[in-house]
Design a protein around this motif. Structure first.
Motif, PDB file in Angstrom:
ATOM      1  N   ARG A 294       0.861  -1.174   0.000  1.00 21.10           N
ATOM      2  CA  ARG A 294       0.000   0.000   0.000  1.00 21.10           C
ATOM      3  C   ARG A 294       0.904   1.233   0.000  1.00 21.10           C
ATOM      4  O   ARG A 294       2.120   1.132   0.201  1.00 21.10           O
ATOM      5  N   ALA A 295       0.333   2.394  -0.200  1.00 20.61           N
ATOM      6  CA  ALA A 295       1.090   3.640  -0.120  1.00 20.61           C
ATOM      7  C   ALA A 295       1.322   4.000   1.350  1.00 20.61           C
ATOM      8  O   ALA A 295       0.389   3.969   2.150  1.00 20.61           O
ATOM      9  N   ALA A 296       2.570   4.320   1.698  1.00 23.06           N
ATOM     10  CA  ALA A 296       2.888   4.762   3.052  1.00 23.06           C
ATOM     11  C   ALA A 296       2.463   6.209   3.235  1.00 23.06           C
ATOM     12  O   ALA A 296       2.159   6.917   2.266  1.00 23.06           O
ATOM     13  N   ALA A 297       2.445   6.658   4.475  1.00 21.52           N
ATOM     14  CA  ALA A 297       2.050   8.037   4.772  1.00 21.52           C
ATOM     15  C   ALA A 297       2.951   9.043   4.070  1.00 21.52           C
ATOM     16  O   ALA A 297       2.522  10.140   3.710  1.00 21.52           O
ATOM     17  N   SER A 298       4.205   8.658   3.830  1.00 19.66           N
ATOM     18  CA  SER A 298       5.157   9.548   3.156  1.00 19.66           C
ATOM     19  C   SER A 298       4.909   9.647   1.655  1.00 19.66           C
ATOM     20  O   SER A 298       5.495  10.478   0.981  1.00 19.66           O
ATOM     21  N   GLY A 299       4.048   8.781   1.128  1.00 22.03           N
ATOM     22  CA  GLY A 299       3.836   8.694  -0.310  1.00 22.03           C
ATOM     23  C   GLY A 299       4.612   7.566  -0.952  1.00 22.03           C
ATOM     24  O   GLY A 299       4.367   7.201  -2.104  1.00 22.03           O
ATOM     25  N   ASP A 300       5.557   6.979  -0.219  1.00 27.23           N
ATOM     26  CA  ASP A 300       6.366   5.878  -0.738  1.00 27.23           C
ATOM     27  C   ASP A 300       5.482   4.666  -1.005  1.00 27.23           C
ATOM     28  O   ASP A 300       4.580   4.349  -0.224  1.00 27.23           O
ATOM     29  N   GLN A 301       5.734   3.991  -2.123  1.00 30.66           N
ATOM     30  CA  GLN A 301       5.035   2.745  -2.413  1.00 30.66           C
ATOM     31  C   GLN A 301       5.863   1.916  -3.371  1.00 30.66           C
ATOM     32  O   GLN A 301       6.772   2.414  -4.036  1.00 30.66           O
ATOM     33  N   ASP A 302       5.546   0.637  -3.420  1.00 32.36           N
ATOM     34  CA  ASP A 302       6.270  -0.269  -4.300  1.00 32.36           C
ATOM     35  C   ASP A 302       6.012   0.078  -5.763  1.00 32.36           C
ATOM     36  O   ASP A 302       4.892   0.452  -6.134  1.00 32.36           O
ATOM     37  N   GLY A 303       7.058  -0.080  -6.581  1.00 30.17           N
ATOM     38  CA  GLY A 303       6.884   0.051  -8.025  1.00 30.17           C
ATOM     39  C   GLY A 303       6.498  -1.284  -8.645  1.00 30.17           C
ATOM     40  O   GLY A 303       5.491  -1.412  -9.330  1.00 30.17           O
ATOM     41  N   LEU A 304       7.286  -2.309  -8.366  1.00 27.41           N
ATOM     42  CA  LEU A 304       6.984  -3.689  -8.754  1.00 27.41           C
ATOM     43  C   LEU A 304       7.912  -4.581  -7.944  1.00 27.41           C
ATOM     44  O   LEU A 304       9.091  -4.713  -8.278  1.00 27.41           O
ATOM     45  N   PRO A 305       7.424  -5.190  -6.854  1.00 22.84           N
ATOM     46  CA  PRO A 305       8.302  -5.948  -5.958  1.00 22.84           C
ATOM     47  C   PRO A 305       8.924  -7.163  -6.644  1.00 22.84           C
ATOM     48  O   PRO A 305       8.220  -7.998  -7.223  1.00 22.84           O
ATOM     49  N   VAL A 306      10.242  -7.267  -6.569  1.00 22.48           N
ATOM     50  CA  VAL A 306      10.938  -8.415  -7.140  1.00 22.48           C
ATOM     51  C   VAL A 306      10.515  -9.694  -6.423  1.00 22.48           C
ATOM     52  O   VAL A 306      10.402 -10.756  -7.045  1.00 22.48           O
ATOM     53  N   ALA A 307      10.255  -9.609  -5.121  1.00 22.47           N
ATOM     54  CA  ALA A 307       9.829 -10.802  -4.373  1.00 22.47           C
ATOM     55  C   ALA A 307       8.533 -11.374  -4.936  1.00 22.47           C
ATOM     56  O   ALA A 307       8.337 -12.597  -4.947  1.00 22.47           O
ATOM     57  N   MET A 308       7.647 -10.515  -5.401  1.00 18.98           N
ATOM     58  CA  MET A 308       6.410 -11.003  -6.009  1.00 18.98           C
ATOM     59  C   MET A 308       6.709 -11.749  -7.306  1.00 18.98           C
ATOM     60  O   MET A 308       6.134 -12.813  -7.586  1.00 18.98           O
ATOM     61  N   LEU A 309       7.617 -11.208  -8.120  1.00 18.95           N
ATOM     62  CA  LEU A 309       7.988 -11.872  -9.372  1.00 18.95           C
ATOM     63  C   LEU A 309       8.631 -13.224  -9.093  1.00 18.95           C
ATOM     64  O   LEU A 309       8.384 -14.199  -9.813  1.00 18.95           O
ATOM     65  N   GLU A 310       9.454 -13.298  -8.041  1.00 20.21           N
ATOM     66  CA  GLU A 310      10.078 -14.569  -7.679  1.00 20.21           C
ATOM     67  C   GLU A 310       9.016 -15.590  -7.272  1.00 20.21           C
ATOM     68  O   GLU A 310       9.101 -16.768  -7.652  1.00 20.21           O
ATOM     69  N   ALA A 311       8.029 -15.163  -6.507  1.00 19.70           N
ATOM     70  CA  ALA A 311       6.955 -16.075  -6.104  1.00 19.70           C
ATOM     71  C   ALA A 311       6.189 -16.571  -7.324  1.00 19.70           C
ATOM     72  O   ALA A 311       5.844 -17.755  -7.421  1.00 19.70           O
ATOM     73  N   MET A 312       5.915 -15.666  -8.256  1.00 22.56           N
ATOM     74  CA  MET A 312       5.238 -16.061  -9.477  1.00 22.56           C
ATOM     75  C   MET A 312       6.083 -17.056 -10.261  1.00 22.56           C
ATOM     76  O   MET A 312       5.577 -18.068 -10.768  1.00 22.56           O
ATOM     77  N   GLY A 313       7.388 -16.777 -10.366  1.00 24.92           N
ATOM     78  CA  GLY A 313       8.276 -17.693 -11.085  1.00 24.92           C
ATOM     79  C   GLY A 313       8.369 -19.053 -10.448  1.00 24.92           C
ATOM     80  O   GLY A 313       8.659 -20.048 -11.115  1.00 24.92           O
ATOM     81  N   ALA A 314       8.119 -19.115  -9.137  1.00 23.89           N
ATOM     82  CA  ALA A 314       8.118 -20.395  -8.429  1.00 23.89           C
ATOM     83  C   ALA A 314       6.792 -21.132  -8.563  1.00 23.89           C
ATOM     84  O   ALA A 314       6.629 -22.219  -8.008  1.00 23.89           O
ATOM     85  N   GLY A 315       5.828 -20.538  -9.278  1.00 24.11           N
ATOM     86  CA  GLY A 315       4.555 -21.209  -9.508  1.00 24.11           C
ATOM     87  C   GLY A 315       3.553 -21.038  -8.398  1.00 24.11           C
ATOM     88  O   GLY A 315       2.629 -21.848  -8.260  1.00 24.11           O
ATOM     89  N   LEU A 316       3.687 -19.967  -7.611  1.00 21.80           N
ATOM     90  CA  LEU A 316       2.733 -19.726  -6.532  1.00 21.80           C
ATOM     91  C   LEU A 316       1.611 -18.810  -6.998  1.00 21.80           C
ATOM     92  O   LEU A 316       1.865 -17.798  -7.656  1.00 21.80           O
ATOM     93  N   PRO A 317       0.365 -19.114  -6.655  1.00 22.71           N
ATOM     94  CA  PRO A 317      -0.704 -18.148  -6.881  1.00 22.71           C
ATOM     95  C   PRO A 317      -0.498 -16.958  -5.948  1.00 22.71           C
ATOM     96  O   PRO A 317      -0.114 -17.132  -4.789  1.00 22.71           O
TER      97      PRO A 317
END
Length: 397
Positions: A294-317
């Motif tokens: 989610r967006a943090a109070a500072s406005g910072d937020q993820d662009g595209l988390p590499v950890a999510m791509l790794e999970a997808m590459g591992a075949g996880l929903p």
């Protein structure tokens, strides 16, 4: 003719291979080293050698900037480290000064053909001031673009983006933001960080059927324990889900104590930082991956988390927040499920459905693996090598 020399500037780099620090800069630099002689300039962190050769065409210089006993603001995410302990703010200007000295030394002793600056602030700003004649690719991963909204910093960010030979961002929304700040549209490219799948031929051990008390669905979440990752929302969702689930949280950070308090009484295991081999094993043991950003109070937020791509590459929903970048990587209903950011109820409902439907988990996992292929580090690295070759060829130097 010798290889062109590329200087990579970053504030995030593992001290040791597999120490749990996100390795996306190192991974991409290894791909650049296929065509270039690459040197990474990174701030010193505890346990990191001052000079390190990673392969024949890639080395690392870690510059000092503060007495070693307290030199830790770059050990993880700088903004979150400062928020966790305000006294670390004293290190920030000295870190910028250390980068400036290291860059001046490189420009004097072995001028590069191009610079790849990860983050507009501070790497892009220092590069813009000290090396305006060197063609520079500026990569922003989200935090420095979305946050740091003070007028003086915004003006400096705009100057960096206008002067860059190329700007790369993680998603289309970031591209629009960069262009609004002054980046040239033709020179601004959506080029996410790549995930390394070659070593991740992971043996899946799926749950035998719908979640039950004997076999609860194993949920995995990976990331730094900070506000923008939304792990407090995930813990709230766990209290609402009607299906038996167990959560493993991988990562560390300043919010750990708070999150451990929120997790009291829940089936949650905090694993801290894991090596790549340990993370591979965690992917292999999980049934569902969750990315509740989610967006943090500072406005910072993820662009595209590499950890999510790794999970997808591992075949996880994957169940993930519908944020820019994430909603470009995940095709809802085909490679994952998207929920509104910060909505614990919607997240709980999605977890319940997936926990109780192994066939749906398998179908979404297959779709995730197929979708992730376009984000492999090899594919992304080829794109960055081509971009740097063009930038160098177009330079008046």
């Amino acid at each position: 003719m010798g290889r062109p020399r590329v200087l990579v500037l970053t504030s995030t780099l593992p001290a040791r291979r597999g120490d749990g620090t996100p390795p996306f800069v190192e991974d991409l630099s290894r791909e650049l080293a296929r065509d270039f002689d690459v040197r990474i300039l990174a701030p010193a962190v505890p346990g990191g050698p001052a000079l390190e050769t990673l392969d024949a065409h890639l080395d690392v210089v870690r510059y000092r900037y503060f007495p070693s006993r307290w030199e830790d603001v770059a050990d993880g995410a700088i903004l979150e480290n400062v928020r966790a302990r305000r006294s670390r703010a004293l290190q920030v200007p000295l870190l910028v000064g250390g980068l400036a000295r290291a860059l001046r030394r490189e420009l004097r002793t072995s001028p590069p053909a191009a610079i790849h600056a990860h983050w507009v602030v501070p790497q892009g700003i220092v590069c813009h001031r000290l090396a305006p004649a060197v063609p520079t690719v500026v990569t922003t991963l989200g935090g420095d673009l979305y946050a740091l909204r003070q007028r003086a910093i915004v003006a400096q960010k705009s100057a960096v983006l206008r002067a860059a030979a190329a700007v790369t961002v993680m998603n289309r929304d970031m591209r629009e933001t960069a262009i609004e700040l002054g980046a040239a549209p033709a020179a601004t490219h959506v080029m996410p960080m790549g995930a390394r799948f070659a070593e991740r031929d992971i043996a899946r051990t799926p749950a035998p059927g719908p979640a039950s008390r004997r076999h609860p669905a194993r949920v995995l979440a990976v990331g730094r324990l900070v506000e923008k990752k939304g792990f407090d929302v995930l813990l709230a969702a766990l209290r609402l889900t009607s299906a038996p689930v167990e959560l493993t949280l991988v990562g560390d950070g300043p919010d750990r104590t708070r999150l451990e308090g929120l997790a009291e009484g829940l089936p949650v295991t905090f694993r801290g930082k894991l090596t790549r081999a340990e993370l591979d094993a965690a992917y292999g043991e999980a049934d569902i991956a969750v990315v509740p950003s989610r967006a943090a109070a500072s406005g910072d937020q993820d662009g595209l988390p590499v950890a999510m791509l790794e999970a997808m590459g591992a075949g996880l929903p994957v169940v993930a927040s519908a944020l820019p970048g994430i909603d470009e990587a995940i095709e809802a209903g085909r490679s994952g499920v998207l929920v509104p950011p910060g909505d614990a109820g919607a997240l709980a409902r999605s977890l319940t459905v997936l926990a109780e439907d192994p066939e749906l988990r398998a179908a979404l996992g297959d779709g995730a693996r197929e979708r992730a292929a376009r984000y492999s580090i090899e594919s992304v690295g080829e794109g960055y090598r081509d971009l740097l070759h063009r930038v160098i060829a177009d330079s008046p130097r």
